[in-house]
Write a protein that holds these residues in place. Structure first.
Motif, PDB file in Angstrom:
ATOM      1  N   ILE A 295      -0.545   6.158   8.244  1.00  0.00           N
ATOM      2  CA  ILE A 295      -0.567   4.931   9.228  1.00  0.00           C
ATOM      3  C   ILE A 295      -2.221   4.648   9.518  1.00  0.00           C
ATOM      4  N   ARG A 296      -2.960   5.800   9.309  1.00  0.00           N
ATOM      5  CA  ARG A 296      -4.302   5.549   9.797  1.00  0.00           C
ATOM      6  C   ARG A 296      -5.060   5.004   8.518  1.00  0.00           C
ATOM      7  N   ILE A 297      -4.355   4.944   7.433  1.00  0.00           N
ATOM      8  CA  ILE A 297      -5.089   4.341   6.238  1.00  0.00           C
ATOM      9  C   ILE A 297      -4.462   2.940   5.770  1.00  0.00           C
ATOM     10  N   ASN A 298      -3.623   2.610   7.015  1.00  0.00           N
ATOM     11  CA  ASN A 298      -2.906   1.210   6.988  1.00  0.00           C
ATOM     12  C   ASN A 298      -1.555   1.256   5.557  1.00  0.00           C
TER      13      ASN A 298
ATOM     14  N   SER B  98       1.771   1.236   3.905  1.00  0.00           N
ATOM     15  CA  SER B  98       3.048   0.333   4.287  1.00  0.00           C
ATOM     16  C   SER B  98       4.348   1.174   3.464  1.00  0.00           C
TER      17      SER B  98
ATOM     18  N   LEU C 246       7.326   4.626   9.664  1.00  0.00           N
ATOM     19  CA  LEU C 246       6.725   3.571   8.580  1.00  0.00           C
ATOM     20  C   LEU C 246       7.954   3.693   7.483  1.00  0.00           C
TER      21      LEU C 246
ATOM     22  N   HIS D 233       1.030  -1.293  -0.015  1.00  0.00           N
ATOM     23  CA  HIS D 233       0.066  -0.068   0.007  1.00  0.00           C
ATOM     24  C   HIS D 233       0.796   0.909  -0.045  1.00  0.00           C
TER      25      HIS D 233
ATOM     26  N   THR E  56      -2.594  -1.094  -3.680  1.00  0.00           N
ATOM     27  CA  THR E  56      -3.344   0.229  -3.195  1.00  0.00           C
ATOM     28  C   THR E  56      -2.288   1.189  -3.455  1.00  0.00           C
TER      29      THR E  56
END
Length: 278
Positions: free
Chosen positions: A237-240, A242, A272, A157, A184
């Motif tokens: 980070i909130r929307i996952n 990576s 991240l 992502h 994504t």
């Protein structure tokens, strides 16, 4: 064409954590790339005189520091080799050396021979952060920075920090191997940090990626009272997300030192993996 990646690890005074080895191998595997692991060991010159040798035993301390640096480098290369063999990643290894004041420059020079360079990051360790900054700013190559001692996992992502700038465009181009493999792609634009070239700048990038066969969604966020670097990381980070993709130092580092900036904010608290291009 075969993608060439490099892991750059200065071993003095503070090497990054051991996870940098497995993470670099994992990324090379994900990209179908070869990996070159280069440790940069300390070459501290003997500048002692008769008095320092008598009072401080400085020559012995220098030999101990150099030996400890070499031993850390050897251990890291062994870890990389074992991980690369397990994941069946083609690996080459190098042991370089430089005086402590020039280790960061040595890392940046070595990075120029590869398509992607990777470095580690550790909280509150200035020498490691300085190496990452030097590679981003001086290598001319995209730099993937790993946070701390965590497994990065699949970087599938990809979150693009987009403001329509030259360095952001460079970062998107450099991130193509990740974008082509992503499940994504998210584009985020901070609308209250500076003037943007156009209101729909995020959508314009999404349309351009779509024309290349890459599906992406654009969104706008407000930094509010937060630093822009923190706002970008928080949203990713909130929307996952990576992997965060962003330009590094859109203007001079002297100006960023005075005014702050997204790059400084990210490298102050990396949470991240981040791909930076300058």
């Amino acid at each position: 064409m075969q993608l060439l990646t490099s892991l750059l690890v200065p071993t003095y005074p503070d090497p990054p954590g051991p996870k940098v080895a497995s993470n670099a191998v994992a990324v090379a595997k994900q990209l179908g790339a070869t990996l070159d692991a280069a440790v940069i060991n300390a070459d501290i010159p003997d500048v002692s005189n008769a008095l320092s040798g008598l009072l401080l035993d400085l020559p012995a301390k220098i030999r101990e520091a150099n030996a400890a640096s070499r031993n850390r480098g050897k251990a890291l290369l062994e870890t990389v080799a074992a991980e690369a063999a397990r994941r069946r990643v083609t690996l080459t290894c190098q042991e370089l050396k430089a005086q402590p004041a020039f280790m960061r420059e040595a890392a940046a020079r070595e990075a120029r021979y590869f398509d992607l360079c990777m470095v580690g990051w550790t909280r509150d360790t200035e020498s490691i952060r300085a190496t990452a900054e030097e590679v981003v700013f001086s290598s001319g190559r995209p730099t993937l920075i790993f946070p701390g001692d965590e497994d990065v996992g699949a970087l599938d992502h990809v979150v693009i920090a987009w403001d329509g700038s030259r360095v952001a465009a460079r970062a998107v181009a450099d991130a193509r191997p990740f974008l082509e493999r992503a499940s994504t792609i998210s584009i985020i634009t901070v609308t209250d940090e500076k003037a943007l070239p156009r209101e729909d700048t995020g959508d314009r990038l999404a349309n351009g990626l779509a024309a290349r066969g890459l599906r992406a969604r654009a969104a706008s966020i407000h930094a509010g009272d937060n630093e822009i670097g923190s706002a970008l990381e928080d949203h990713a980070i909130r929307i996952n997300g990576s992997l965060l993709v962003m330009g590094g130092w859109g203007h001079s580092r002297i100006r960023d030192f005075v005014l702050g900036g997204a790059t400084e904010g990210i490298l102050s608290d990396l949470r991240l993996p981040v791909l930076m291009s300058h």
